[in-house]
Scaffold this motif. Structure first.
Motif, PDB file in Angstrom:
ATOM      1  N   ILE A  30       0.826  -1.208   0.000  1.00 37.32           N
ATOM      2  CA  ILE A  30       0.000   0.000   0.000  1.00 37.32           C
ATOM      3  C   ILE A  30       0.858   1.254   0.000  1.00 37.32           C
ATOM      4  N   LEU A  31       1.852   1.294   0.885  1.00 37.74           N
ATOM      5  CA  LEU A  31       2.681   2.491   1.032  1.00 37.74           C
ATOM      6  C   LEU A  31       3.663   2.669  -0.119  1.00 37.74           C
ATOM      7  N   GLY A  32       4.088   1.544  -0.709  1.00 38.68           N
ATOM      8  CA  GLY A  32       5.111   1.635  -1.741  1.00 38.68           C
ATOM      9  C   GLY A  32       4.608   1.631  -3.172  1.00 38.68           C
ATOM     10  N   GLU A  33       3.422   1.066  -3.390  1.00 40.46           N
ATOM     11  CA  GLU A  33       2.962   0.863  -4.753  1.00 40.46           C
ATOM     12  C   GLU A  33       1.598   1.472  -5.063  1.00 40.46           C
ATOM     13  N   MET A  34       0.868   1.910  -4.029  1.00 37.63           N
ATOM     14  CA  MET A  34      -0.497   2.368  -4.259  1.00 37.63           C
ATOM     15  C   MET A  34      -0.673   3.817  -3.811  1.00 37.63           C
ATOM     16  N   SER A  35      -1.770   4.422  -4.258  1.00 39.55           N
ATOM     17  CA  SER A  35      -2.070   5.818  -3.947  1.00 39.55           C
ATOM     18  C   SER A  35      -3.447   5.903  -3.304  1.00 39.55           C
ATOM     19  N   PRO A  36      -3.704   6.970  -2.526  1.00 39.99           N
ATOM     20  CA  PRO A  36      -5.038   7.147  -1.958  1.00 39.99           C
ATOM     21  C   PRO A  36      -6.113   7.105  -3.043  1.00 39.99           C
ATOM     22  N   GLY A  37      -7.174   6.359  -2.771  1.00 36.97           N
ATOM     23  CA  GLY A  37      -8.249   6.196  -3.746  1.00 36.97           C
ATOM     24  C   GLY A  37      -8.186   4.884  -4.496  1.00 36.97           C
ATOM     25  N   ASP A  38      -7.019   4.231  -4.499  1.00 39.45           N
ATOM     26  CA  ASP A  38      -6.898   2.931  -5.164  1.00 39.45           C
ATOM     27  C   ASP A  38      -7.640   1.861  -4.374  1.00 39.45           C
ATOM     28  N   SER A  39      -8.207   0.895  -5.081  1.00 36.00           N
ATOM     29  CA  SER A  39      -8.865  -0.244  -4.442  1.00 36.00           C
ATOM     30  C   SER A  39      -7.897  -1.411  -4.329  1.00 36.00           C
ATOM     31  N   LEU A  40      -7.975  -2.146  -3.238  1.00 36.92           N
ATOM     32  CA  LEU A  40      -7.159  -3.348  -3.101  1.00 36.92           C
ATOM     33  C   LEU A  40      -7.644  -4.425  -4.067  1.00 36.92           C
ATOM     34  N   PRO A  41      -6.765  -5.346  -4.419  1.00 37.54           N
ATOM     35  CA  PRO A  41      -7.229  -6.528  -5.155  1.00 37.54           C
ATOM     36  C   PRO A  41      -8.251  -7.292  -4.307  1.00 37.54           C
ATOM     37  N   SER A  42      -8.942  -8.225  -4.901  1.00 36.42           N
ATOM     38  CA  SER A  42      -9.944  -9.005  -4.175  1.00 36.42           C
ATOM     39  C   SER A  42      -9.279  -9.849  -3.085  1.00 36.42           C
ATOM     40  N   GLU A  43     -10.074 -10.261  -2.099  1.00 35.57           N
ATOM     41  CA  GLU A  43      -9.546 -11.117  -1.032  1.00 35.57           C
ATOM     42  C   GLU A  43      -8.972 -12.406  -1.615  1.00 35.57           C
ATOM     43  N   GLY A  44      -9.647 -12.931  -2.646  1.00 31.62           N
ATOM     44  CA  GLY A  44      -9.152 -14.165  -3.264  1.00 31.62           C
ATOM     45  C   GLY A  44      -7.784 -13.969  -3.899  1.00 31.62           C
ATOM     46  N   ASP A  45      -7.605 -12.864  -4.618  1.00 33.89           N
ATOM     47  CA  ASP A  45      -6.308 -12.588  -5.247  1.00 33.89           C
ATOM     48  C   ASP A  45      -5.222 -12.405  -4.195  1.00 33.89           C
ATOM     49  N   LEU A  46      -5.563 -11.695  -3.120  1.00 33.78           N
ATOM     50  CA  LEU A  46      -4.572 -11.472  -2.059  1.00 33.78           C
ATOM     51  C   LEU A  46      -4.247 -12.775  -1.336  1.00 33.78           C
ATOM     52  N   ALA A  47      -5.253 -13.614  -1.122  1.00 37.21           N
ATOM     53  CA  ALA A  47      -5.011 -14.906  -0.478  1.00 37.21           C
ATOM     54  C   ALA A  47      -4.058 -15.752  -1.312  1.00 37.21           C
ATOM     55  N   GLN A  48      -4.244 -15.710  -2.632  1.00 37.63           N
ATOM     56  CA  GLN A  48      -3.358 -16.465  -3.517  1.00 37.63           C
ATOM     57  C   GLN A  48      -1.958 -15.863  -3.519  1.00 37.63           C
ATOM     58  N   ARG A  49      -1.871 -14.548  -3.504  1.00 33.39           N
ATOM     59  CA  ARG A  49      -0.568 -13.880  -3.535  1.00 33.39           C
ATOM     60  C   ARG A  49       0.251 -14.198  -2.291  1.00 33.39           C
ATOM     61  N   PHE A  50      -0.414 -14.183  -1.122  1.00 36.88           N
ATOM     62  CA  PHE A  50       0.318 -14.383   0.133  1.00 36.88           C
ATOM     63  C   PHE A  50       0.250 -15.828   0.636  1.00 36.88           C
ATOM     64  N   GLU A  51      -0.439 -16.678  -0.118  1.00 37.25           N
ATOM     65  CA  GLU A  51      -0.529 -18.107   0.201  1.00 37.25           C
ATOM     66  C   GLU A  51      -1.124 -18.335   1.580  1.00 37.25           C
ATOM     67  N   VAL A  52      -2.239 -17.676   1.823  1.00 38.64           N
ATOM     68  CA  VAL A  52      -2.962 -17.828   3.083  1.00 38.64           C
ATOM     69  C   VAL A  52      -4.451 -17.941   2.759  1.00 38.64           C
ATOM     70  N   SER A  53      -5.256 -18.122   3.796  1.00 38.07           N
ATOM     71  CA  SER A  53      -6.702 -18.220   3.585  1.00 38.07           C
ATOM     72  C   SER A  53      -7.311 -16.829   3.402  1.00 38.07           C
ATOM     73  N   ARG A  54      -8.503 -16.801   2.846  1.00 36.94           N
ATOM     74  CA  ARG A  54      -9.215 -15.532   2.687  1.00 36.94           C
ATOM     75  C   ARG A  54      -9.550 -14.920   4.046  1.00 36.94           C
ATOM     76  N   LEU A  55      -9.795 -15.782   5.054  1.00 37.69           N
ATOM     77  CA  LEU A  55     -10.078 -15.283   6.401  1.00 37.69           C
ATOM     78  C   LEU A  55      -8.876 -14.512   6.944  1.00 37.69           C
ATOM     79  N   THR A  56      -7.682 -15.045   6.711  1.00 37.04           N
ATOM     80  CA  THR A  56      -6.475 -14.356   7.168  1.00 37.04           C
ATOM     81  C   THR A  56      -6.319 -13.011   6.478  1.00 37.04           C
ATOM     82  N   VAL A  57      -6.585 -12.977   5.180  1.00 34.77           N
ATOM     83  CA  VAL A  57      -6.530 -11.713   4.446  1.00 34.77           C
ATOM     84  C   VAL A  57      -7.547 -10.727   5.002  1.00 34.77           C
ATOM     85  N   ARG A  58      -8.748 -11.217   5.274  1.00 34.76           N
ATOM     86  CA  ARG A  58      -9.811 -10.337   5.787  1.00 34.76           C
ATOM     87  C   ARG A  58      -9.402  -9.709   7.123  1.00 34.76           C
TER      88      ARG A  58
END
Length: 260
Positions: A30-58
């Motif tokens: 968020i701090l290094g690659e994104m700007s205010p107003g940007d939306s995060l990727p979906s929970e599913g995409d983030l779960a896949q990126r960080f190799e964790v469950s969607r609950l952990t991402v949430r």
């Protein structure tokens, strides 16, 4: 992401560790690659990126919302927001409320921050910045007159301190330095407490609201004249007087009265 060996910790601790790790990694994104107003990727995409469950991402997203990095709304993705100084403000507020030394730590911080802020404002202030300063100073004049006339003195003091904070905030904004503006935003609430104590000490020393008003007039005059050296000197003189006032107030009143 930090890995936790099977059986090394209870399941609850493993989940908390995974959540904290994802929150930290996501904060860096968020701090290094994104700007205010940007939306995060979906929970599913983030779960896949960080190799964790969607609950952990949430849960990680909730943590970052609590830190003031994300705005979380029902039915939509989390949105990156401008970082706020809420956590730092809460820390300062607690410190000055519970520890008299914290008040002097705050003065030292202000001495470094606001002398520089006034110096930069004298070089960079815009017409809009001058208008903001003049409006805050006019508010201080009007509330001083009301207080001196005995018209709702407590209300007049409250409004005086609000205009006082606005004056210093306008200087921080006029400095053109975003870090100074951010830090001052975080200091605003604690400053109101410090201003109340300073005013009590100033009265105990035989001073008046007019003295405080005149100190701010000197700061504004130097900024308006585009004189950085005079602006910094006027701010330093004001803060040194504030330090003496707070010392007087602390000597005259018990520590438990600081919050009043």
């Amino acid at each position: 992401m930090t890995r936790v060996a099977d059986g090394a910790q209870p399941a609850r601790a493993v989940v908390q560790t995974a959540t904290a790790s994802v929150a930290e990694a996501l904060a860096q994104v968020i701090l290094g690659e994104m700007s205010p107003g940007d939306s995060l990727p979906s929970e599913g995409d983030l779960a896949q990126r960080f190799e964790v469950s969607r609950l952990t991402v949430r849960e990680a997203i909730k943590m970052l919302a609590g830190r003031g990095l994300l705005d979380v709304g029902r039915g939509r993705r989390a949105i990156v927001i401008e970082p706020s100084g809420v956590a730092f403000s809460d820390f300062l507020f607690t410190l000055i409320q519970n520890d008299p030394k914290g008040l002097f730590d705050l003065i030292e911080l202000r001495m470094s921050l606001e002398v520089q802020s006034a110096t930069l404002a004298a070089r960079r202030v815009t017409r809009a910045g001058l208008v903001a300063l003049e409006n805050a100073l006019q508010g201080m004049r009007e509330t001083t007159a009301a207080f001196n006339a005995g018209v709702d003195p407590e209300g007049a003091l409250t409004r005086f301190h609000q205009h006082d904070v606005s004056f210093h905030e306008a200087i921080a904004l006029s400095s053109g330095n975003r870090m100074i503006s951010y830090l001052f935003e975080a200091m605003a609430a604690p400053l109101r407490r410090a201003f109340i104590l300073s005013r009590r000490g100033h009265e105990a020393r035989g001073g008046s609201l007019d003295d405080t008003l005149n100190a701010h007039v000197a700061i504004l005059d130097a900024i308006r004249d585009g004189n950085p050296k005079a602006a910094g000197a006027a701010m330093r003189a004001h803060l040194e007087e504030t330090e003496r006032d707070i010392q007087m107030a602390l000597n005259a009143r018990p520590p438990e009265s600081l919050a009043g």
